[in-house]
Design a protein around this motif. Structure first.
Motif, short mmCIF file in Angstrom:
data_model
loop_
_atom_site.label_atom_id
_atom_site.label_comp_id
_atom_site.label_asym_id
_atom_site.label_seq_id
_atom_site.Cartn_x
_atom_site.Cartn_y
_atom_site.Cartn_z
N SER A 1 -16.50 -7.92 -21.99
CA SER A 1 -16.45 -7.70 -20.54
C SER A 1 -16.98 -8.91 -19.76
N LYS A 2 -17.72 -9.80 -20.43
CA LYS A 2 -18.30 -10.97 -19.77
C LYS A 2 -17.47 -12.23 -19.94
N SER B 1 -20.18 -10.87 -24.47
CA SER B 1 -19.45 -9.64 -24.76
C SER B 1 -18.06 -9.74 -24.14
#
Length: 223
Positions: free
Chosen positions: A139-140, A137
């Motif tokens: 955010s990762k 994702s």
């Protein structure tokens, strides 16, 4: 109007030519996708110009892998192996600074964001230097993904979290043999990504990719 430019690589005169073609308005958003330095002759002049533009509204500057290598070398943070920046075109950058890179240039580059999101007419756009890791994702993602990724991203056959990804890093000359943007689509003809690095420093063109308020795409190149 939204404009995106990537991979200037010290080509100051070409950048000036492109900006004259665009004729940016104060209300326009301009997003630079990184790799301002290395290989071309005028990295210092490019950074001086971008620093001036940064004082205007709606001017966004993302970090590229070459900018990151420059910061790493000057700050001696040793995230990259010895000699890596020089292998990737550092000498032309150092020469443009007459062997004296001022701290203000490093301060400008070091904390630049790695991506930028916006929405136009319900279409989500993600601007990033190299691309994204399709297995993670947003955010990762780590900086090595966003600044350096190639194969995993370029081989994606589906849209990433329903974004249209606008990126540079990989010259289209290497993908198609042409100095034109490369638009990748899924099986439904929806755009997965648009590569706007048209190889300016390798004898190609410097490109501005535009998005209108009604979500039409415009391409201008320096002449």
């Amino acid at each position: 109007m939204i404009w995106a430019i990537s991979d200037i690589h010290g080509m100051y005169d070409t950048l000036i030519s492109l900006l004259k073609r665009i004729q940016i308005k104060d209300s326009d958003t301009m997003i630079f996708l990184g790799d301002y330095v290395d290989r071309g002759p005028d990295s210092k002049k490019v950074l001086d110009l971008l620093s001036t533009l940064s004082k205007q509204r709606n001017r966004i500057f993302l970090k590229g892998n070459h900018d990151d290598m420059m910061v790493d070398y000057c700050q001696k943070t040793h995230e990259y192996g010895e000699g890596v920046w020089f292998y990737n075109g550092a000498l032309s950058t150092i020469k443009s600074f007459n062997n004296n890179i001022g701290e203000e240039y490093i301060n400008f580059l070091k904390d630049l964001p790695l991506y930028y999101e916006l929405e136009v007419e319900n279409e989500k756009y993600l601007f990033v230097h190299a691309g994204v890791n399709p297995k993670k994702s947003l955010s990762k993602q780590d900086k090595w993904d966003l600044l350096w990724i190639r194969d995993e991203f370029l081989s994606m056959s589906e849209r990433y979290y329903n974004y249209t990804v606008i990126h540079g890093h990989t010259p289209t000359l290497y993908l198609t043999g042409e100095d034109k943007i490369f638009v990748k689509r899924d099986n439904n003809k929806k755009i997965i990504s648009v590569d706007i690095d048209t190889g300016c420093v390798y004898g190609g063109k410097l490109t501005a990719f535009g998005i209108t308020e009604d979500n039409r795409h415009v391409v201008l190149q320096a002449v």
